[in-house]
Design a protein around this motif. Structure first.
Motif, short mmCIF file in Angstrom:
data_model
loop_
_atom_site.label_atom_id
_atom_site.label_comp_id
_atom_site.label_asym_id
_atom_site.label_seq_id
_atom_site.Cartn_x
_atom_site.Cartn_y
_atom_site.Cartn_z
N ILE A 170 157.85 21.82 5.60
CA ILE A 170 157.82 21.27 4.53
C ILE A 170 156.19 20.80 5.08
O ILE A 170 155.77 21.24 5.63
CB ILE A 170 157.63 19.93 4.78
CG1 ILE A 170 159.51 19.52 4.82
CG2 ILE A 170 157.05 18.62 3.69
CD1 ILE A 170 160.14 18.94 4.96
N THR A 171 155.48 21.21 3.73
CA THR A 171 153.98 20.54 3.33
C THR A 171 153.31 19.98 3.50
O THR A 171 153.46 19.35 1.64
CB THR A 171 152.89 21.89 3.16
OG1 THR A 171 153.41 22.26 1.53
CG2 THR A 171 153.04 23.13 3.23
N PRO A 172 153.67 18.69 3.61
CA PRO A 172 153.26 17.29 3.54
C PRO A 172 152.06 17.76 2.36
O PRO A 172 152.41 16.17 1.52
CB PRO A 172 153.16 16.61 3.88
CG PRO A 172 153.53 17.38 5.79
CD PRO A 172 153.10 18.64 5.18
N ASP A 173 151.35 17.44 2.89
CA ASP A 173 149.69 17.47 1.77
C ASP A 173 149.34 17.94 0.51
O ASP A 173 148.50 17.88 0.36
CB ASP A 173 148.50 16.31 2.45
CG ASP A 173 149.00 17.66 3.78
OD1 ASP A 173 149.09 19.38 3.12
OD2 ASP A 173 147.47 18.07 3.99
N GLY A 174 150.20 18.95 0.31
CA GLY A 174 149.88 19.77 -0.82
C GLY A 174 150.88 20.74 -1.36
O GLY A 174 151.24 21.29 0.25
N HIS A 175 150.80 21.46 -2.35
CA HIS A 175 151.52 23.29 -2.40
C HIS A 175 151.04 23.96 -2.09
O HIS A 175 149.31 24.48 -2.05
CB HIS A 175 152.17 22.70 -3.77
CG HIS A 175 153.19 23.36 -4.16
ND1 HIS A 175 153.17 25.10 -4.21
CD2 HIS A 175 154.38 23.42 -4.16
CE1 HIS A 175 154.78 25.07 -4.79
NE2 HIS A 175 155.08 24.70 -4.19
#
Lengths: 984, 147
Positions: free
Chosen positions: B27-32
């Motif tokens: 998962i990339t929590p702060d951005g795509h």
């Protein structure tokens, strides 16, 4: 019933729904296969095995009667090279007087074998070749160790004894693939009900002959005679064209003569016909985990392990007169029908003074009191009459035990705070609703009970229960404990070769490098096996892969089927260990269990990730907000939920999150609960083809007039605007138009929908026309039109009950997504693997909805995992396909939020929901969205559903208020909604 | 004294952080991941959110990560792709012909730039694909294909 699209191109279906029917000749499946009216091609995506269809076989009669007593199918995994059906067909073609299937250490293929044999009238003998002296599982060994003992059951009692003995050996081995038999114990277990053959080269007697000479062989044979009795042992003579055949067979025949026991000729067949030899050797290589080149020394020299006719055997065994006749005689002695072992359901323990039926009646009425109020003042008109009708039917069909067992399982789950609900056609039953098995009020929806249980079907009801996936294991272990491991077991899933695995294994056997195996496998279409665009696949790989396709490879565990029966299950079918801890599985898959020959009753306990997520979300909300919600107390008919769904904003929501559903949501624009039911059932078109839209949507949008084929059908088709969408509607159409009973209607549905004979369909058609003429005077084109609608739709309609069951969960998950997006996202991540989208997509969607997502932080992990029940450790769940990824989540406490590394949270927002992936936390974003985060108190209290049972029993579905308005729980829905009219 | 002062290590760059996130959690929590490559993309390439403003039948190019590939057996060979960028998700419809032409690229790329024609009807937007170009991302994620 499947979730898949129908096996018909969308444009054809659309035409049919719109009332245009193609002439018969054009009725084709997508693959161009011609379809007879009312028949369907093999349904894509369906894993149900089609019933065996016997072809025409030309029998040869050589004049020598002979029964084959030693034959392996491909259920001798990676050893046999023909399907049981192929063995039967070849045996019939060769004119054999009987066939024994003797797969290794099990009865894996016997149901398929018996079904096919029954269709051809071939006498069946059941047996198994037992492996003795295994120190470990033998996969990967070129020449498996140990000796073999060939056992045939003389009668059904012998079958049960053999099945039990195999189960005990598997249990004793304690590991998959390594049964441990004790020869002495086998002798005691047999008690004269088995026939022992001395077996192949690995049998004790022939092996002793090879290594120790005739004296040693005589000792071994003496031992068998002492253990099993002189009448129950026969010397087996097998001629595979080996150089030493004559000497060996002479010695064995001499031994038999000396000990005065019969000698029988066998083929020791491993495939039906010689052309399968190449495949058989390739499979042997796969089993030995080496290439054909490396295994060459161990492989048989010629294609001699196939079935042979009596005449051919007589010629082959000319030196041993009588051996062929003996085989025939022994075959006649041992043959019996598999249906003789058919078990029943166990007697359910009931309180003193009750029978199973009276106890079921008692429980049902207790539940009915809660659901429908007292009998003389029922909240739903006709509820008690319907319950009485259903109970009478259950009594008549003698199924009370089945309902009591399911009720007990559901009760157990409730008592442990495990969410569960029945799905499928069970929701057509008011008894199931009263018992708390299903959540759908069948009386209110006027659902047809006969869709669920019909006296003509002659098969037990089928109740599937969805259980939150994280805790399903508890329920399964409970069933094991309640009924004992001897009486309950899980159904196996026979793992078969799919196109890709077939290519991979065959390439491996042919000695291609690992890289090449991967490359070849990638070229093949995963399901269809389409190899049309394979550029560089070697022909030999393709050829073998095509042959091995659909071969069983090993057993897995079925996703939730458990069988329970009155006698130990092990007497019906052997039970063995599964790879998963504490799981034992029977050697049959679900289709085998359902076969009319055995009718082993199966209970489906299915894991549903969404129930886990819903439960988890409620828990997180309670911890973060102190708000207590349950499925029953959630506000009903929240218009914003429908606004959200209407914008196709449904990532994470059960069922309607798929891309195809998302493409119909904005067109359907759901406005009330029943719209969700329709949305689930709506057949999804693929691309927007030539403007063809589902006629229901056209009508709903007002672009098409709402018409009915005949006024008599208005009542039943009104709720779907004149377009039939549910199977129940088809049955109701038959009832309304032709004046049939519901039972007859179910017969029509099944006959027209399945592959029945055209004569049967024609007969029913005549009955229907007659009924329509008599009841309403419907004739001519109108009658044709109605019949065509019924016939065209019989295969595709959804069960309305099933749609309603799922719509309840669709609403619940939508409401959580709308009101608590952060907690919902966290709960979804906790419940992985589940759903259509990857965690990455779920998180991205949450972020687009203003949820702040933090990355994992050990300091924020107060305890892990998030909501495992006390005293039970659940391992961190790993999302599918992720090697070391961990998506376990824990709720961040208020403290941990403030100490979070990212620190700054938007001011003014509460420490809402929270967590997401490994310890990260979601906090609401500032701005207008914040208002959506916490449901305004006013709204929930304004709901028609006072959260009276907020802490109500878990898993209990919303029910109608007993005081005040008897409206259903979505009763606050917008009045303008057209499909509403049915109830207002 | 040795070791009394910790050496100053370089801070992770955004791309490295994204890589580490994907490696560890998927998962990339702060951005795509698309945000990392967006500045280098041709400005003609429209975001998914931007498509809503365009008229039906517009020919556009869209870039994104492929999250799903589907081939329903009833769709007569049509392949459906789901493309995700930092602003939303898009249904891509690929005819058997286009798929045959671009199969290698379309099947094996984690991210794609797709040129095609928009189809907007009643709030449903999809893209009928014409050509596919591989889009190199520093880190790819796995798509769910043909399940």
């Amino acid at each position: 019933m499947g979730w898949e699209n129908p096996p018909m191109p969308w444009r054809d279906l659309e035409k049919r729904l719109s009332g245009h029917f193609p002439p018969r000749g054009e009725n084709r499946a997508p693959n161009g296969q011609r379809l007879a009216f009312g028949s369907e091609p093999e349904r894509p995506g369906s894993y149900r095995r089609a019933p065996y269809q016997p072809g025409e076989i030309e029998r040869t009669d050589g004049g020598v009667p002979y029964a084959e007593l030693h034959a392996h199918t491909n259920f001798s995994f990676l050893d046999g090279a023909s399907h049981p059906e192929e063995m039967v067909e070849e045996a019939v073609r060769l004119g054999l007087s009987g066939l024994a299937i003797t797969d290794h250490d099990g009865f894996y293929g016997v149901v398929r074998f018996a079904e096919a044999a029954a269709r051809h009238g071939l006498p069946t003998v059941f047996g198994s070749e037992l492996s003795l002296g295994l120190t470990q599982a033998q996969n990967g060994v070129a020449d498996p160790e140990g000796t073999h003992l060939l056992v045939l059951a003389r009668d059904p009692d012998g079958y049960a004894r053999l099945s039990t003995a195999i189960s005990e050996a598997h249990a004793a081995g304690g590991e998959k693939g390594r049964p441990v038999h004790d020869l002495g114990a086998l002798g005691a277990a047999a008690d004269g009900h088995w026939l022992i053959l001395t077996g192949c080269r690995k049998g004790a007697v022939p092996a002793a002959l090879t290594t120790g000479g005739e004296e040693a062989a005589a000792r071994e044979l003496d031992r068998l005679v002492a253990l099993f009795g002189r009448d129950n042992v026969a010397v087996e003579l097998t001629a595979h064209g080996q150089p030493d055949d004559d000497a060996r067979l002479d010695a064995l025949a001499m031994l038999a003569k000396k000990l005065r026991i019969p000698a029988a000729a066998t083929c020791n067949a491993h495939y039906a016909a010689p052309e399968r030899r190449r495949l058989a050797t390739a499979l042997a290589a796969v089993r030995a985990r080496r290439s054909l080149d490396e295994l060459a020394g161990w492989l048989p020299a010629a294609a001699t392990g196939h079935l042979r006719s009596g005449a051919e055997m007589a010629a082959r065994f000319a030196r041993h007169p009588g051996a062929v006749a003996t085989a025939h005689a022994l075959g006649q002695e041992c043959a019996f029908d598999l249906s003789l072992i058919r078990p029943r359901l166990p007697d359910f323990p009931v309180p003193a003074g009750h029978t199973a039926m009276s106890w079921l009646r008692e429980l049902t009425y207790r539940g009915a009191l809660e659901r429908y109020g007292p009998r003389d003042n029922e909240t739903q008109r006709g509820a008690y009459a319907q319950i009485e009708h259903e109970l009478t039917m259950i009594e008549k069909l003698d199924f009370p035990g089945y309902f009591l067992i399911v009720h007990e399982i559901v009760d157990f789950a409730r008592s442990r705070d495990i969410l569960c609900q029945g799905r499928g056609s069970a929701a057509n039953s008011a008894v199931c609703y009263a018992l708390g098995i299903t959540a759908v009020d069948a009386v209110f929806y006027e659902l047809l009970f006969e869709r669920f249980l019909s006296p003509e079907r002659g098969e037990p009801p089928d109740i599937d229960i969805d259980i939150e996936s994280g805790r399903r294991e508890e329920v399964i272990q409970h069933v094991y404990e309640r009924y004992g491991r001897m009486h309950a077991a899980q159904v196996a899933n026979v793992i078969s070769y799919r196109p890709r695995s077939a290519v991979r294994d065959m390439a491996k056997a042919l000695g291609y490098s690992v890289g090449a195996q991967d490359a070849f496998a990638k070229e093949v279409h995963r399901y269809s096996g389409d190899t049309s665009d394979t550029d560089d696949m070697p022909a030999d790989v393709l050829e073998l892969a095509a042959q091995v396709a659909k071969f069983p490879r090993h057993l897995g565990i079925h996703s939730g089927g458990m069988v329970i029966c009155d006698r130990p299950v092990v007497e019906v079918v052997p039970v063995e260990w599964a790879r998963m801890e504490n799981r034992t599985v029977i050697q049959w898959d679900k289709d085998d269990c359902a076969s009319p020959l055995v009718n082993l009753v199966k209970f489906d306990l299915l894991g549903l990730g969404m129930l886990s997520a819903l439960h988890g979300c409620f828990d997180l909300v309670r911890e973060a907000h102190g708000r207590e919600w349950t499925l029953a107390s959630m506000p009903k008919e929240d218009p914003e939920v429908y606004d959200m769904l209407g914008k196709a904003d449904s990532v994470g929501v059960l069922q309607v999150e798929s891309r195809a559903q998302m493409a119909t949501l904005p067109r359907l624009k759901p406005r009330c609960f029943y719209d969700l039911v329709l949305e689930i059932a709506l057949i999804r078109p693929g691309p927007i083809q030539g403007g063809s839209v589902h006629p229901f949507i056209r009508r709903r949008a007002g672009k098409e007039a709402i018409t009915y084929p005949h006024p008599s059908l208005e009542n039943c088709l009104k709720r779907t605007l004149g377009v039939p969408m549910f199977q129940e509607q088809l049955m109701q159409m038959v009832v309304d138009a032709a004046g049939c009973t519901a039972t007859q209607a179910d017969r029509v549905r099944r006959a027209v929908g399945s592959k029945r004979s055209p004569e049967r369909v024609a007969e029913l058609r005549a009955e229907l026309y007659e009924g329509m003429r008599k009841t309403h005077g419907i004739t001519g084109e109108t009658a044709d039109h109605i019949f065509n609608l019924i016939a065209a739709f019989a295969n595709f309609g959804f069960a309305e009950s099933h749609s309603i069951s799922f719509a309840l969960l669709v609403y619940a998950s939508s409401w959580q997504k709308l009101r608590y997006p952060a907690a919902f996202c966290a709960a979804l991540l906790n419940a992985q693997p589940m759903g259509f989208y990857s965690p990455q997509s779920l998180v991205a969607d949450a972020r687009r909805h203003g949820v702040e997502v933090l990355r994992p932080d050990v300091n924020l992990l107060p305890r892990a995992p998030a909501w495992s029940p006390p005293g039970r450790a659940t391992p961190n769940r790993r999302p599918r396909g992720g090697g070391r990824r961990c998506a376990s989540v824990c709720p961040a406490s208020a403290r941990s939020v403030t100490t979070s590394p990212s620190g700054s949270r938007p001011s003014g927002s509460r420490t809402v929901p929270t967590p997401t992936s490994p310890t990260s936390r979601c906090a609401p974003a500032p701005g207008p969205r914040t208002s959506r985060r916490c449901p305004p108190r006013a709204r929930s209290t304004a709901s028609a559903w006072p959260a009276g049972r907020r802490c109500g029993r878990p898993g209990r579905w919303p029910r109608r208020a007993r005081t005040g308005s008897p409206a259903p729980w979505w009763g606050t829905g917008p009045r303008g909604c057209r499909c509403w009219s049915r109830w207002s | 004294m040795v070791g009394d002062r910790a050496p100053r290590l370089p801070v992770l760059e955004q791309v490295e952080l994204t890589m580490a996130d994907l490696w560890a959690t998927g998962i990339t929590p702060d951005g795509h991941p698309m945000e990392n490559v967006r500045p280098e993309l041709d400005p003609d390439i429209v975001t998914v959110a931007g498509l809503a403003a365009l008229p039906d039948k517009t020919r556009v190019r869209v870039a994104g990560v492929v999250t799903h590939r589907q081939q329903p057996q009833t769709a007569a060979g049509t392949i459906f792709l789901n493309l995700e960028d930092e602003t939303g998700m898009l249904n891509v419809i690929c005819s058997p012909g286009a798929w045959a032409r671009h199969r290698r690229v379309a099947r094996d790329s984690a991210a794609l730039v797709i040129r095609g024609r928009l189809e907007c009807a009643e709030g449903v937007i999809s893209l009928v694909a014409e050509t596919f170009t591989r889009l190199e991302l520093v880190v790819g994620s796995r798509s769910r294909d043909f399940r």
